[in-house]
Motif scaffolding. Structure first.
Motif, mmCIF file in Angstrom:
data_model
loop_
_atom_site.group_PDB
_atom_site.id
_atom_site.type_symbol
_atom_site.label_atom_id
_atom_site.label_comp_id
_atom_site.label_asym_id
_atom_site.label_seq_id
_atom_site.Cartn_x
_atom_site.Cartn_y
_atom_site.Cartn_z
ATOM 1 N N GLY A 30 -48.898 14.698 -4.797
ATOM 2 C CA GLY A 30 -50.064 13.728 -4.132
ATOM 3 C C GLY A 30 -51.328 13.606 -4.919
ATOM 4 O O GLY A 30 -51.717 14.480 -5.928
ATOM 5 N N ASN A 31 -51.965 12.505 -4.879
ATOM 6 C CA ASN A 31 -53.372 12.269 -5.233
ATOM 7 C C ASN A 31 -54.496 12.224 -4.593
ATOM 8 O O ASN A 31 -55.832 12.267 -5.016
ATOM 9 N N GLU A 32 -54.258 12.207 -3.142
ATOM 10 C CA GLU A 32 -55.405 12.248 -2.145
ATOM 11 C C GLU A 32 -55.694 13.653 -1.619
ATOM 12 O O GLU A 32 -54.671 14.251 -1.640
ATOM 13 N N PRO A 33 -56.708 14.112 -1.326
ATOM 14 C CA PRO A 33 -57.242 15.418 -0.957
ATOM 15 C C PRO A 33 -56.890 15.450 0.344
ATOM 16 O O PRO A 33 -57.918 15.673 1.208
ATOM 17 N N ASN A 80 -51.196 17.508 1.131
ATOM 18 C CA ASN A 80 -51.122 17.426 -0.457
ATOM 19 C C ASN A 80 -51.769 18.902 -0.830
ATOM 20 O O ASN A 80 -51.954 19.332 -2.054
ATOM 21 N N CYS A 81 -52.055 19.655 0.148
ATOM 22 C CA CYS A 81 -52.874 21.018 -0.123
ATOM 23 C C CYS A 81 -51.781 22.193 -0.180
ATOM 24 O O CYS A 81 -50.666 22.252 0.601
ATOM 25 N N GLU A 140 -49.560 23.415 9.913
ATOM 26 C CA GLU A 140 -50.541 24.388 9.998
ATOM 27 C C GLU A 140 -51.304 24.529 8.792
ATOM 28 O O GLU A 140 -50.713 24.576 7.653
ATOM 29 N N CYS A 141 -52.445 24.937 8.696
ATOM 30 C CA CYS A 141 -53.368 25.346 7.851
ATOM 31 C C CYS A 141 -53.322 26.729 7.661
ATOM 32 O O CYS A 141 -53.736 27.695 8.712
ATOM 33 N N ARG A 142 -53.005 27.170 6.456
ATOM 34 C CA ARG A 142 -52.812 28.711 6.349
ATOM 35 C C ARG A 142 -53.812 29.138 5.294
ATOM 36 O O ARG A 142 -53.590 30.196 4.676
ATOM 37 N N ASP A 201 -55.001 14.673 7.653
ATOM 38 C CA ASP A 201 -56.381 15.442 7.791
ATOM 39 C C ASP A 201 -56.969 15.868 6.454
ATOM 40 O O ASP A 201 -56.129 16.017 5.622
ATOM 41 N N TRP A 202 -58.052 16.261 6.382
ATOM 42 C CA TRP A 202 -58.900 16.826 5.246
ATOM 43 C C TRP A 202 -59.751 17.656 5.653
ATOM 44 O O TRP A 202 -60.340 17.753 6.649
#
Length: 66
Positions: free
Chosen positions: A8-11, A15-16, A28-30, A52-53
């Motif tokens: 991906g190109n978007e933050p 894409n994280c 989930e955010c790890r 989300d970001w």
């Protein structure tokens, strides 16, 4: 030959490298250890939408075979 490619190109979360998808819309955010929250003795990671970001974004890289 193997090489690393960026996803991906978007933050955004999907894409994280810290994002663990539950389905195509959420995950989930790890980034940090899970939160044990209240007295339920259950630990959970923050749930969020794939689009989300946040300020902790780090690029997800995957191995590509060429």
């Amino acid at each position: 030959m193997q090489k690393l490619i960026r996803i991906g190109n978007e933050p955004i979360c999907t894409n994280c490298r810290f994002y663990a998808a539950a389905n195509s819309e959420a995950g989930e955010c790890r980034r940090f250890a899970p939160d044990h929250g209240d007295d339920t003795r259950l630990a959970i990671w923050p749930l969020l939408a794939a689009g989300d970001w946040c300020g902790e974004f780090d690029v997800r890289l995957v191995v590509s075979e060429d």
